[in-house]
Design a protein around this motif. Structure first.
Motif, mmCIF file in Angstrom:
data_model
loop_
_atom_site.group_PDB
_atom_site.id
_atom_site.type_symbol
_atom_site.label_atom_id
_atom_site.label_comp_id
_atom_site.label_asym_id
_atom_site.label_seq_id
_atom_site.Cartn_x
_atom_site.Cartn_y
_atom_site.Cartn_z
ATOM 1 N N GLY A 41 -2.325 -35.217 -11.172
ATOM 2 C CA GLY A 41 -2.374 -34.216 -12.219
ATOM 3 C C GLY A 41 -3.667 -34.181 -12.994
ATOM 4 N N ALA A 42 -4.712 -34.911 -12.541
ATOM 5 C CA ALA A 42 -5.945 -35.005 -13.314
ATOM 6 C C ALA A 42 -7.125 -34.468 -12.538
ATOM 7 C CB ALA A 42 -6.215 -36.455 -13.694
ATOM 8 N N LEU A 43 -8.110 -34.009 -13.286
ATOM 9 C CA LEU A 43 -9.415 -33.664 -12.751
ATOM 10 C C LEU A 43 -10.349 -34.846 -12.938
ATOM 11 C CD1 LEU A 43 -10.045 -30.009 -13.993
ATOM 12 C CD2 LEU A 43 -9.757 -30.747 -11.636
ATOM 13 N N VAL A 44 -11.050 -35.236 -11.892
ATOM 14 C CA VAL A 44 -12.043 -36.300 -11.982
ATOM 15 C C VAL A 44 -13.414 -35.629 -12.050
ATOM 16 C CG1 VAL A 44 -13.005 -38.370 -10.943
ATOM 17 C CG2 VAL A 44 -10.566 -37.851 -10.683
ATOM 18 N N MET A 45 -14.159 -35.873 -13.125
ATOM 19 C CA MET A 45 -15.431 -35.201 -13.359
ATOM 20 C C MET A 45 -16.562 -36.215 -13.421
ATOM 21 S SD MET A 45 -14.134 -32.793 -16.505
ATOM 22 C CE MET A 45 -12.664 -31.788 -16.350
ATOM 23 N N SER A 46 -17.766 -35.748 -13.073
ATOM 24 C CA SER A 46 -18.903 -36.660 -13.149
ATOM 25 C C SER A 46 -20.174 -35.887 -13.426
ATOM 26 C CB SER A 46 -19.038 -37.472 -11.855
ATOM 27 O OG SER A 46 -19.316 -36.604 -10.759
ATOM 28 N N LYS A 47 -21.164 -36.608 -13.879
ATOM 29 C CA LYS A 47 -22.477 -36.037 -14.183
ATOM 30 C C LYS A 47 -23.340 -36.012 -12.932
ATOM 31 C CE LYS A 47 -26.699 -37.391 -16.621
ATOM 32 N NZ LYS A 47 -27.312 -38.361 -17.549
ATOM 33 N N VAL A 48 -24.059 -34.920 -12.782
ATOM 34 C CA VAL A 48 -25.111 -34.861 -11.773
ATOM 35 C C VAL A 48 -26.444 -34.723 -12.496
ATOM 36 C CG1 VAL A 48 -26.043 -33.628 -9.767
ATOM 37 C CG2 VAL A 48 -23.556 -33.856 -10.058
ATOM 38 N N THR A 49 -26.597 -33.611 -13.178
ATOM 39 C CA THR A 49 -27.784 -33.420 -14.019
ATOM 40 C C THR A 49 -27.398 -33.503 -15.497
ATOM 41 O OG1 THR A 49 -28.798 -31.990 -12.363
ATOM 42 C CG2 THR A 49 -29.694 -31.875 -14.583
ATOM 43 N N ASN A 50 -26.304 -32.819 -15.814
ATOM 44 C CA ASN A 50 -25.833 -32.780 -17.192
ATOM 45 C C ASN A 50 -24.571 -33.619 -17.346
ATOM 46 O OD1 ASN A 50 -27.807 -30.740 -18.121
ATOM 47 N ND2 ASN A 50 -26.659 -29.379 -16.738
ATOM 48 N N GLN A 51 -24.403 -34.201 -18.511
ATOM 49 C CA GLN A 51 -23.194 -34.986 -18.776
ATOM 50 C C GLN A 51 -21.976 -34.076 -18.846
ATOM 51 O OE1 GLN A 51 -24.410 -37.319 -22.403
ATOM 52 N NE2 GLN A 51 -23.690 -39.031 -21.157
ATOM 53 N N VAL A 97 -17.596 -34.038 -27.091
ATOM 54 C CA VAL A 97 -17.713 -35.336 -26.424
ATOM 55 C C VAL A 97 -18.533 -35.155 -25.153
ATOM 56 C CG1 VAL A 97 -16.502 -37.270 -25.376
ATOM 57 C CG2 VAL A 97 -15.500 -36.104 -27.351
ATOM 58 N N TRP A 98 -19.510 -36.019 -24.961
ATOM 59 C CA TRP A 98 -20.310 -36.053 -23.743
ATOM 60 C C TRP A 98 -20.116 -37.413 -23.064
ATOM 61 C CZ3 TRP A 98 -21.903 -34.071 -28.344
ATOM 62 C CH2 TRP A 98 -22.366 -32.736 -28.367
ATOM 63 N N CYS A 99 -20.121 -37.434 -21.732
ATOM 64 C CA CYS A 99 -19.992 -38.701 -21.002
ATOM 65 C C CYS A 99 -20.512 -38.514 -19.590
ATOM 66 C CB CYS A 99 -18.550 -39.200 -20.996
ATOM 67 S SG CYS A 99 -17.403 -38.071 -20.159
ATOM 68 N N ASN A 100 -20.683 -39.598 -18.886
ATOM 69 C CA ASN A 100 -21.155 -39.539 -17.499
ATOM 70 C C ASN A 100 -20.017 -39.243 -16.529
ATOM 71 O OD1 ASN A 100 -23.720 -40.114 -18.385
ATOM 72 N ND2 ASN A 100 -23.606 -42.298 -17.879
ATOM 73 N N ASN A 101 -18.835 -39.749 -16.814
ATOM 74 C CA ASN A 101 -17.683 -39.583 -15.940
ATOM 75 C C ASN A 101 -16.445 -39.406 -16.801
ATOM 76 O OD1 ASN A 101 -19.169 -40.480 -13.364
ATOM 77 N ND2 ASN A 101 -19.391 -42.265 -14.714
ATOM 78 N N ALA A 102 -15.448 -38.719 -16.274
ATOM 79 C CA ALA A 102 -14.233 -38.487 -17.043
ATOM 80 C C ALA A 102 -13.059 -38.256 -16.111
ATOM 81 C CB ALA A 102 -14.408 -37.295 -17.978
ATOM 82 N N TYR A 104 -16.070 -42.114 -19.544
ATOM 83 C CA TYR A 104 -16.733 -43.349 -19.149
ATOM 84 C C TYR A 104 -18.252 -43.146 -19.151
ATOM 85 C CZ TYR A 104 -12.100 -44.135 -17.085
ATOM 86 O OH TYR A 104 -10.750 -44.267 -16.867
ATOM 87 N N GLY A 105 -18.955 -44.159 -19.595
ATOM 88 C CA GLY A 105 -20.402 -44.200 -19.455
ATOM 89 C C GLY A 105 -21.151 -43.345 -20.450
ATOM 90 N N GLU A 106 -21.922 -43.980 -21.289
ATOM 91 C CA GLU A 106 -22.782 -43.311 -22.260
ATOM 92 C C GLU A 106 -22.031 -42.217 -23.026
ATOM 93 O OE1 GLU A 106 -27.254 -43.516 -20.757
ATOM 94 O OE2 GLU A 106 -25.988 -42.358 -19.387
ATOM 95 N N VAL A 107 -20.878 -42.615 -23.514
ATOM 96 C CA VAL A 107 -20.029 -41.663 -24.236
ATOM 97 C C VAL A 107 -20.651 -41.344 -25.588
ATOM 98 C CG1 VAL A 107 -17.735 -41.199 -25.159
ATOM 99 C CG2 VAL A 107 -18.003 -42.595 -23.077
ATOM 100 N N ARG A 108 -20.673 -40.059 -25.908
ATOM 101 C CA ARG A 108 -21.200 -39.615 -27.200
ATOM 102 C C ARG A 108 -20.207 -38.624 -27.794
ATOM 103 N NH1 ARG A 108 -25.185 -35.570 -28.266
ATOM 104 N NH2 ARG A 108 -25.433 -35.361 -26.002
ATOM 105 N N MET A 109 -19.769 -38.894 -29.029
ATOM 106 C CA MET A 109 -18.795 -38.046 -29.706
ATOM 107 C C MET A 109 -19.413 -37.527 -30.995
ATOM 108 S SD MET A 109 -14.887 -38.972 -30.904
ATOM 109 C CE MET A 109 -14.442 -39.415 -29.213
ATOM 110 N N LYS A 110 -19.249 -36.249 -31.274
ATOM 111 C CA LYS A 110 -19.853 -35.648 -32.468
ATOM 112 C C LYS A 110 -18.826 -34.775 -33.171
ATOM 113 C CE LYS A 110 -23.696 -32.717 -33.982
ATOM 114 N NZ LYS A 110 -24.869 -31.906 -33.569
#
Length: 603
Positions: free
Chosen positions: A43-53, A63-68, A80-86
């Motif tokens: 039931g989940a989407l697995v997401m990842s960064k290529v160029t943009n988080q 929220v920005w991250c490398n993987n989710a 996951y990875g370099e998580v940034r929350m604003k």
């Protein structure tokens, strides 16, 4: 038709708030690539960064991250990875890992968490963030860096609307000039104001403050303390119901039931108001001030309207002004003013306005009682032996007058310009009076029978005492003297000129220091309110939603208030097959990935 049309329009408009509310609750996202793996992440989407988080937005938070891993139907994701929350322009948080539930607006971050606010930066291992309450919470130890200090504690809670931190357990504030330790501190980051609760200390290079309830301005370096508060200097301790402290000017004041203890000279001053100037080595005490010092295992007490203590510890000076009263078990005295030099063992009783003959002025003249003897004069000095701490001698300058109450009736009187008295075992045993002396003496036999009354003029007289009574009198260069039977001496001639017996003023006990004085009205202390009782941070939502989600790596028991953290480490939070990279891959490699089939794990 028109009626049906209006009903349709009304129905559509009534759906707008509900539709807006529902769509507003959904988390929006952007990513470079995504895939599904129903076996591992049903039931989940697995997401990842290529160029943009990977980028999530939800009701004012980004929220920005490398993987989710995003559970869209549950409105919940793990980052996951370099998580940034604003949140707006005031909250920025970085971490290695985070979870967020859009339905409850509850977040959890772990691994090198750093939350930045305009005035402070919070660093911790694990942080919980409740957006509905606008509160953040940690229990695994945290550090807050303020513009002036660094604050650490085991447990911390931040209230965004009040811009307030509550620190609990092993709380410490480190500043270049001082260190604060406490069980509980409420800290307002906008102002730098700190409220201390429970046993707390503020330790600097030259002073240490202790209190069990207090306020401290960490940026202005001033404080106000109540409940068992005290300030310790190198050689002096100040206590009071209320203390004020200014580190910038080395000033302190104490109000109500104050004590200033001199640890070097074994003395203490009490009263109900005091001001301490550390750099000037001075203390001013008012409102029933009493200075007490130990002398030969017997305390000497001095009271006046105002007491001033000055000088370095090895050369301490005490001054008292107006209505001075002195008490020791074997001696007491009164005067207008007093001067005490502890190094020299000197006590000087003074009338700073001599010469007046009014009743008020006479009351200000120095008077000293020792045993049954009363001594008066313009100035009286008492010397103590610094080694033995016993009374050594006394001097009376100008208009010296000695009155010794006769064992049966009347008063033995000796007057002159100067008087010197000598003590033995703290008891007056000899007095020398010099220059234009006069005596009126009740001469008695060994059986205490009255022989007559002796009135004599001489240049100098020596008087010896035994058991506080005159035993022998020696006259030098007698000018005139007569010994007359009692009946030949009229009552109105039995007093020398200047006679003033003040025995009713004599201090017979310590409490007489305040005889005839009204108790001062004490200042009502402005207390420091107790901290508000905080609700549990991890309370359930009314609609029954889980704070995080059933897919969270945290168990329900992890979301409970407790004394210390037991949240799983970051390594246990990473799902199997997910690899966290803290640095971006090379652009070339990222571009090549776009042409390949998506792998079954996140690189």
């Amino acid at each position: 038709m028109l009626k049906n049309f209006l009903l349709t329009i009304f129905f559509l408009f009534s759906l707008i708030p509900f539709y807006a509310q529902e769509t507003g609750r959904k988390i929006d996202y952007e990513n470079d690539r995504q895939y599904r793996d129903e076996e591992k992440y049903p039931g989940a989407l697995v997401m990842s960064k290529v160029t943009n988080q990977v980028h999530f937005t939800h009701q004012g938070i980004e929220v920005w991250c490398n993987n989710a891993v995003f559970y869209e139907s549950d409105n919940f994701f793990k980052a996951y990875g370099e998580v940034r929350m604003k949140q707006g322009d005031t909250v920025n948080m970085n971490s290695d890992y985070a979870e967020y539930n859009g339905n409850t607006q509850f977040a959890f971050a772990s691994g090198q968490v750093k939350m930045k606010r305009p005035q402070t930066t919070l660093e911790t291992d694990t942080l919980f963030f409740d957006r509905l309450k606008q509160e953040a919470y940690y229990r695994s130890g945290g550090k807050v860096t303020d513009t002036a200090s660094v604050l650490t504690s085991t447990i911390g809670r931040y209230y965004f609307e009040e811009d307030k931190y509550t620190f609990l357990s092993d709380v410490k504030i480190t500043n270049p000039d001082y260190i604060v330790n406490s069980d509980h501190i409420d800290f307002y980051s906008d102002s730098g104001h700190a409220y201390l609760y429970g046993p707390s200390t503020i330790e600097g290079e030259e002073s240490t403050v202790y209190c069990e309830r207090g306020f401290y301005d960490t940026r202005g370096d001033t404080g106000y303390f109540v409940k068992n508060s005290k300030i310790d200097y190198d050689n002096r301790t100040v206590l009071g119901d209320s203390l004020y402290f200014d580190r910038n000017t080395s000033f302190a004041s104490a109000t109500n039931n104050i004590e200033v203890i001199d640890t070097t000279n074994n003395s203490k001053v009490t009263g109900h108001y005091a001001e301490v100037y550390r750099e000037k080595d001075s203390v001013i005490i008012t409102k029933w001030p009493v200075a007490a010092s130990l002398q030969d295992q017997d305390s000497v007490f001095i009271h006046s309207d105002t007491l001033l203590v000055t000088g370095k510890p090895e050369d301490r000076i005490i001054r008292g002004f107006y209505d001075v009263r002195l008490y020791k078990t074997d001696m007491s005295g009164k005067s207008d003013s007093i001067y005490v030099n502890q190094k020299q063992g000197l006590t000087r009783l003074i009338n700073i306005n001599p010469g007046e003959n009014s009743a008020t002025s006479v009351k200000r003249n120095p008077v000293l009682w020792s045993g049954l003897s009363q001594m008066t004069g313009d100035t009286i000095e008492i010397l103590s032996n610094k080694e033995t701490e016993q009374l050594d001698s006394l001097k009376v300058f100008k208009n010296a007058f000695l009155i010794n109450k006769d064992s049966i009736e009347g008063y033995n009187q000796i007057k002159g310009q100067e008087l010197i008295g000598l003590f033995e075992n703290n008891e007056l045993y000899r007095v020398d009076i010099d220059k234009n002396t006069e005596t009126l003496y009740y001469s008695r036999s060994e059986n205490k029978d009255l022989i007559g009354i002796n009135k004599t003029l001489s240049s100098r007289i020596e008087v010896f005492f035994k058991e506080q009574q005159i035993q022998d009198v020696y006259y030098y260069k007698t000018v005139e003297g007569t010994l007359k039977p009692e009946e030949k001496v009229p009552q109105n001639t039995r007093e020398l000129q200047g006679f003033n017996w003040r025995g009713d003023e004599r201090l017979l006990k310590k409490q007489d220091l305040f005889k005839g004085k009204e108790l001062p009205e004490l200042v009502r202390i402005q207390g420091i309110p107790l901290p508000s009782q905080a609700e549990d941070f991890f309370d359930e939502r009314e609609d029954g939603d889980m704070l995080l989600n059933e897919n969270s790596r945290l168990k329900p028991e992890d979301l409970k208030d407790r004394a210390q953290d037991s949240v799983p480490s970051l390594k246990t939070l990473i799902p199997q097959g997910v690899q966290i990279k803290t640095e971006e891959s090379k652009d070339k490699k990222a571009d090549s990935l776009k042409t390949k089939k998506l792998p079954t794990k996140i690189e």
